[in-house]
Each structure stands twice: as structure tokens, then as C-alpha cells.
Design a protein around this motif. Structure first.
Motif, PDB file in Angstrom:
ATOM      1  N   SER A  46       0.822  -1.203   0.000  1.00 55.61           N
ATOM      2  CA  SER A  46       0.000   0.000   0.000  1.00 55.61           C
ATOM      3  C   SER A  46       0.856   1.252   0.000  1.00 55.61           C
ATOM      4  O   SER A  46       1.989   1.260   0.489  1.00 55.61           O
ATOM      5  CB  SER A  46      -0.911   0.029   1.229  1.00 55.61           C
ATOM      6  N   LEU A  47       0.298   2.313  -0.544  1.00 55.09           N
ATOM      7  CA  LEU A  47       0.879   3.640  -0.494  1.00 55.09           C
ATOM      8  C   LEU A  47      -0.244   4.649  -0.322  1.00 55.09           C
ATOM      9  O   LEU A  47      -1.371   4.407  -0.762  1.00 55.09           O
ATOM     10  CB  LEU A  47       1.651   3.984  -1.770  1.00 55.09           C
ATOM     11  N   ARG A  48       0.078   5.775   0.287  1.00 52.35           N
ATOM     12  CA  ARG A  48      -0.866   6.873   0.410  1.00 52.35           C
ATOM     13  C   ARG A  48      -0.263   8.124  -0.202  1.00 52.35           C
ATOM     14  O   ARG A  48       0.755   8.625   0.280  1.00 52.35           O
ATOM     15  CB  ARG A  48      -1.219   7.135   1.873  1.00 52.35           C
ATOM     16  N   LEU A  49      -0.888   8.624  -1.242  1.00 52.61           N
ATOM     17  CA  LEU A  49      -0.442   9.831  -1.906  1.00 52.61           C
ATOM     18  C   LEU A  49      -1.174  11.045  -1.348  1.00 52.61           C
ATOM     19  O   LEU A  49      -2.336  10.954  -0.969  1.00 52.61           O
ATOM     20  CB  LEU A  49      -0.688   9.754  -3.413  1.00 52.61           C
ATOM     21  N   SER A  50      -0.477  12.164  -1.320  1.00 52.22           N
ATOM     22  CA  SER A  50      -1.064  13.420  -0.893  1.00 52.22           C
ATOM     23  C   SER A  50      -0.872  14.467  -1.976  1.00 52.22           C
ATOM     24  O   SER A  50       0.108  14.437  -2.713  1.00 52.22           O
ATOM     25  CB  SER A  50      -0.423  13.921   0.406  1.00 52.22           C
ATOM     26  N   CYS A  51      -1.794  15.392  -2.059  1.00 55.25           N
ATOM     27  CA  CYS A  51      -1.692  16.518  -2.968  1.00 55.25           C
ATOM     28  C   CYS A  51      -2.073  17.766  -2.203  1.00 55.25           C
ATOM     29  O   CYS A  51      -3.244  17.941  -1.845  1.00 55.25           O
ATOM     30  CB  CYS A  51      -2.597  16.326  -4.181  1.00 55.25           C
ATOM     31  N   ALA A  52      -1.098  18.615  -1.942  1.00 56.52           N
ATOM     32  CA  ALA A  52      -1.323  19.854  -1.218  1.00 56.52           C
ATOM     33  C   ALA A  52      -1.546  20.989  -2.207  1.00 56.52           C
ATOM     34  O   ALA A  52      -0.769  21.167  -3.144  1.00 56.52           O
ATOM     35  CB  ALA A  52      -0.139  20.171  -0.312  1.00 56.52           C
ATOM     36  N   ALA A  53      -2.594  21.758  -1.985  1.00 51.28           N
ATOM     37  CA  ALA A  53      -2.966  22.840  -2.881  1.00 51.28           C
ATOM     38  C   ALA A  53      -2.789  24.188  -2.203  1.00 51.28           C
ATOM     39  O   ALA A  53      -3.135  24.360  -1.033  1.00 51.28           O
ATOM     40  CB  ALA A  53      -4.409  22.683  -3.344  1.00 51.28           C
ATOM     41  N   SER A  54      -2.261  25.135  -2.950  1.00 52.99           N
ATOM     42  CA  SER A  54      -2.185  26.510  -2.478  1.00 52.99           C
ATOM     43  C   SER A  54      -3.461  27.243  -2.860  1.00 52.99           C
ATOM     44  O   SER A  54      -4.274  26.747  -3.644  1.00 52.99           O
ATOM     45  CB  SER A  54      -0.969  27.213  -3.071  1.00 52.99           C
ATOM     46  N   GLY A  55      -3.625  28.439  -2.315  1.00 56.38           N
ATOM     47  CA  GLY A  55      -4.805  29.216  -2.617  1.00 56.38           C
ATOM     48  C   GLY A  55      -5.830  29.175  -1.502  1.00 56.38           C
ATOM     49  O   GLY A  55      -5.804  28.280  -0.647  1.00 56.38           O
ATOM     50  N   ARG A  56      -6.745  30.101  -1.546  1.00 57.54           N
ATOM     51  CA  ARG A  56      -7.748  30.230  -0.493  1.00 57.54           C
ATOM     52  C   ARG A  56      -9.141  29.805  -0.923  1.00 57.54           C
ATOM     53  O   ARG A  56     -10.098  29.982  -0.159  1.00 57.54           O
ATOM     54  CB  ARG A  56      -7.780  31.684  -0.003  1.00 57.54           C
TER      55      ARG A  56
ATOM     56  N   SER B 130      -6.614  21.860   2.734  1.00 59.28           N
ATOM     57  CA  SER B 130      -6.382  22.084   1.300  1.00 59.28           C
ATOM     58  C   SER B 130      -5.583  20.937   0.695  1.00 59.28           C
ATOM     59  O   SER B 130      -4.629  21.145  -0.062  1.00 59.28           O
ATOM     60  CB  SER B 130      -5.665  23.419   1.075  1.00 59.28           C
ATOM     61  N   THR B 131      -5.980  19.724   1.026  1.00 62.12           N
ATOM     62  CA  THR B 131      -5.246  18.537   0.616  1.00 62.12           C
ATOM     63  C   THR B 131      -6.205  17.440   0.175  1.00 62.12           C
ATOM     64  O   THR B 131      -7.269  17.262   0.768  1.00 62.12           O
ATOM     65  CB  THR B 131      -4.365  18.017   1.763  1.00 62.12           C
ATOM     66  N   VAL B 132      -5.825  16.723  -0.869  1.00 61.19           N
ATOM     67  CA  VAL B 132      -6.529  15.519  -1.274  1.00 61.19           C
ATOM     68  C   VAL B 132      -5.578  14.340  -1.158  1.00 61.19           C
ATOM     69  O   VAL B 132      -4.357  14.501  -1.237  1.00 61.19           O
ATOM     70  CB  VAL B 132      -7.106  15.613  -2.702  1.00 61.19           C
ATOM     71  N   TYR B 133      -6.143  13.156  -0.982  1.00 61.48           N
ATOM     72  CA  TYR B 133      -5.360  11.953  -0.750  1.00 61.48           C
ATOM     73  C   TYR B 133      -5.806  10.842  -1.683  1.00 61.48           C
ATOM     74  O   TYR B 133      -6.941  10.821  -2.165  1.00 61.48           O
ATOM     75  CB  TYR B 133      -5.519  11.481   0.694  1.00 61.48           C
TER      76      TYR B 133
END
Length: 127
Positions: free
Chosen positions: A17-27, A76-79
Motif C-alpha cells: 500500500s501507499l498513500r499519496l497526498s496533494c497539497a494545494a495553495s490558494g484560499r 487544502s489537501t486531497v489523498y
């Protein structure tokens, strides 16, 4: 107006297994539809998972039952939680954001529906 940074990729054994993260900038993160895509060498970039505005999820048949996408608007993150990984899952994984519209019910699965893309994170699954 958003910047995306993926992380969490790596080398794993088949079945792992792996868990990916995506951090987004902006408001205005909560106003953007978000999606996960992947691209293997010699292949076109393909849809993996996305959300509608109500938080519902939709998956490609190839990952259904094994991958789980989630969204944390406060961070502000998706996984993307990836279980039971297979060698054919090996690819660069990208997150994407759509600013033109966000439906409470519709899922955007086409590449050209998205405005912003991260640089990708490599996932390699060994046999």
C-alpha cells in the motif's frame, strides 16, 4: 489560481500500500473540483479518481475496490490511498484542479476539464 504538489510515491512490493497526498495553495480550494490521474511510460495519461461537489467519489474500473480518494478542505489537501497494488499500477501519479465549474453531482474524468496540474509523484510496484 492554484498550485499543486504531490507526495507519497515510492517503491513497493505487489500487494502493498501507499498513500499519496496533494497539497494545494490558494484560499478557494473548496470551490475546485479535484482529480487523480496517472501516466505510465509509453501510455497516455488516464483518469483514476475524482470528487463531485457533494463529496461523492468516482473511480476508474481499473482501481475500483483498491483505491480510495479523500478530501480535506480544511487542510487544502486531497489523498489517494492505494491498497493491493499491482505492477500495472506503476506510473507517475498526478493531481489536478478544475476552476471553470464544480457540479454537486457530475464527475469530471477528462484531462481537458482541468486547469491546473501538479508535477507528479512516481509510484513503482515490483513483482
Amino acid at each position: 489560481q492554484v498550485q499543486l504538489v504531490e507526495s507519497g510515491g515510492g517503491l513497493v512490493q505487489a500487494g502493498g500500500s501507499l498513500r499519496l497526498s496533494c497539497a494545494a495553495s490558494g484560499r478557494t480550494f473548496s470551490n475546485y473540483a479535484m482529480g487523480w490521474f496517472r501516466q505510465a511510460p509509453g501510455k497516455e495519461r488516464e483518469f483514476v479518481a475524482t470528487f463531485n461537489r457533494s463529496g461523492g467519489t468516482y473511480y476508474a474500473d481499473s482501481v475500483k475496490g483498491r483505491f480510495t480518494a479523500s478530501r480535506d478542505n480544511a487542510k487544502s489537501t486531497v489523498y489517494l490511498q492505494m491498497n493491493s497494488l499491482k505492477p500495472e499500477d506503476t506510473a507517475v501519479y498526478y493531481c489536478a484542479a478544475r476552476s471553470q465549474g464544480y457540479s454537486i453531482a457530475y464527475f469530471f474524468v477528462n484531462l481537458d476539464a482541468y486547469d491546473y496540474w501538479g508535477q507528479g509523484t512516481q509510484v513503482t510496484v515490483s513483482s
